[in-house]
Write an enzyme that holds these catalytic residues in place. Structure first.
Site, PDB file in Angstrom:
ATOM      1  N   SER A 108       0.838  -1.194   0.000  1.00 23.32           N
ATOM      2  CA  SER A 108       0.000   0.000   0.000  1.00 23.32           C
ATOM      3  C   SER A 108       0.871   1.239   0.000  1.00 23.32           C
ATOM      4  O   SER A 108       1.990   1.242   0.526  1.00 23.32           O
ATOM      5  CB  SER A 108      -0.892   0.009   1.244  1.00 23.32           C
ATOM      6  OG  SER A 108      -1.553   1.243   1.399  1.00 23.32           O
TER       7      SER A 108
ATOM      8  N   TYR B 155      -1.286  -0.519   9.884  1.00 20.69           N
ATOM      9  CA  TYR B 155      -1.496  -0.915   8.491  1.00 20.69           C
ATOM     10  C   TYR B 155      -0.247  -0.632   7.649  1.00 20.69           C
ATOM     11  O   TYR B 155       0.199  -1.472   6.863  1.00 20.69           O
ATOM     12  CB  TYR B 155      -2.699  -0.152   7.956  1.00 20.69           C
ATOM     13  CG  TYR B 155      -3.115  -0.470   6.545  1.00 20.69           C
ATOM     14  CD1 TYR B 155      -3.880  -1.605   6.259  1.00 20.69           C
ATOM     15  CD2 TYR B 155      -2.794   0.385   5.496  1.00 20.69           C
ATOM     16  CE1 TYR B 155      -4.295  -1.875   4.964  1.00 20.69           C
ATOM     17  CE2 TYR B 155      -3.213   0.121   4.207  1.00 20.69           C
ATOM     18  CZ  TYR B 155      -3.956  -1.004   3.943  1.00 20.69           C
ATOM     19  OH  TYR B 155      -4.360  -1.270   2.656  1.00 20.69           O
TER      20      TYR B 155
ATOM     21  N   LYS C 108       2.106  -3.321   5.699  1.00 21.83           N
ATOM     22  CA  LYS C 108       2.202  -3.262   4.242  1.00 21.83           C
ATOM     23  C   LYS C 108       3.643  -3.095   3.763  1.00 21.83           C
ATOM     24  O   LYS C 108       4.028  -3.669   2.735  1.00 21.83           O
ATOM     25  CB  LYS C 108       1.320  -2.132   3.713  1.00 21.83           C
ATOM     26  CG  LYS C 108      -0.169  -2.416   3.787  1.00 21.83           C
ATOM     27  CD  LYS C 108      -0.539  -3.692   3.051  1.00 21.83           C
ATOM     28  CE  LYS C 108      -2.030  -3.832   2.840  1.00 21.83           C
ATOM     29  NZ  LYS C 108      -2.369  -5.117   2.175  1.00 21.83           N
TER      30      LYS C 108
END
Length: 287
Positions: free
Chosen positions: A151, A164, A168
């Site tokens: 991401s 997150y 990622k």
């Protein structure tokens, strides 16, 4: 026949959004698809079979071949069961799209340990578990295709997504090593950072931007990365809204100190140390 025809490809988190698009495109291209989805909410809570079953139904209605799997990738047992499903139903496993993920956003000041661990368990450990369970199959058959879902939040950062983003970017680190270790077995490992309108991004990006980012734009790149003819490995691609671009680490020329520098010497050379005007693609200095 080139492409993915008759290749067995697992797509995790394929019950909706990007995973659904990947699974459906791969099936249209001739792959035998295992649609994995736990059927949970966006934060990873809950369980259900309806999401995976619906995508399998859509694929079969279009004449494709697919089976559903509801195991959690967050555990080794779940991942092994997922690989067993592919081998039992289709006789092999040739590709994996590590797409499964959850969101538990919050500023770092408010980030608790459970929300940190939960996100890393699904994204990073999930990709590890599934890839690990398939690795021996790939080595023995001398072929494997793996796509990691990274991401821009990991590549560049994003407020409220420390967990997150860490997961990622961790996938990129995993990819880098697996690309090296898998090369002699024709196992390629690449990463895609999607920009797409899904339930994961519904309240993160502006609505007018999301309208320009249908998930279908990302799927063809993933389809190519798991194909027989794609032998590139270790790539990171940002994909979305009709745009595909490669991201790569760069490094400048080193500033050399013949002796252990003093803090003052570091300070005096700081502008040279941080100057990227002569940067080139980076390589591991440790070999």
């Amino acid at each position: 026949m080139p492409g993915v025809t008759d290749r067995v490809v697992i797509v995790t988190g394929a019950g909706g959004g990007l995973g659904r698009e990947y699974a459906r495109l791969l099936a249209r291209e001739g792959a035998l698809v295992v649609v994995n989805d736990l059927g949970s909410a966006r934060d990873g809570t809950g369980f259900g079979t309806a999401m995976a079953d619906k995508v399998v139904g859509e694929i079969r209605a279009e004449g494709g071949a697919a089976v559903a799997n509801y195991d959690s990738v967050a555990t080794g047992d779940g991942a092994r069961s997922l690989i067993d499903t592919a081998v039992r139903e289709f006789g092999a496993v040739h590709g994996i799209v590590n797409n499964a993920g959850i969101l538990r956003d919050g500023s770092f000041a408010k980030m608790d340990e459970e929300n940190w661990d939960a996100v890393l368990r699904v994204h990073l450990s999930g990709a590890y578990h599934v890839t690990s369970a398939a690795w021996s199959h790939f080595r023995e058959q001398g072929f494997g295709r793996i796509v990691m879902a990274t991401s821009t939040s990991g590549l560049f950062g994003n407020f409220g997504q420390a967990n997150y983003g860490a997961a990622k970017l961790g996938l990129v680190g995993l990819m880098n090593t697996l690309a090296i270790e898998g090369r002699k077995y024709d196992i390629t490992v690449n990463a895609v950072a999607p920009m797409a309108a899904t339930r994961m991004t519904a309240d993160i990006a502006p609505a007018d931007l999301l309208q320009k980012l249908p998930p279908a734009h990302v799927a063809p790149v993933v389809g190519y990365l798991v194909s027989d003819e794609c032998d590139d490995t270790g790539l990171v691609l940002i994909v979305g809204g009709g745009s595909v671009q490669r991201v790569q680490l760069f490094a400048n020329k080193p500033v050399l100190f013949p002796e252990v520098p003093t803090v003052d010497e570091v300070r005096e050379n700081w502008s040279r140390i941080t100057d990227m005007s002569d940067a080139q693609p980076g390589v591991n200095p440790a070999g």
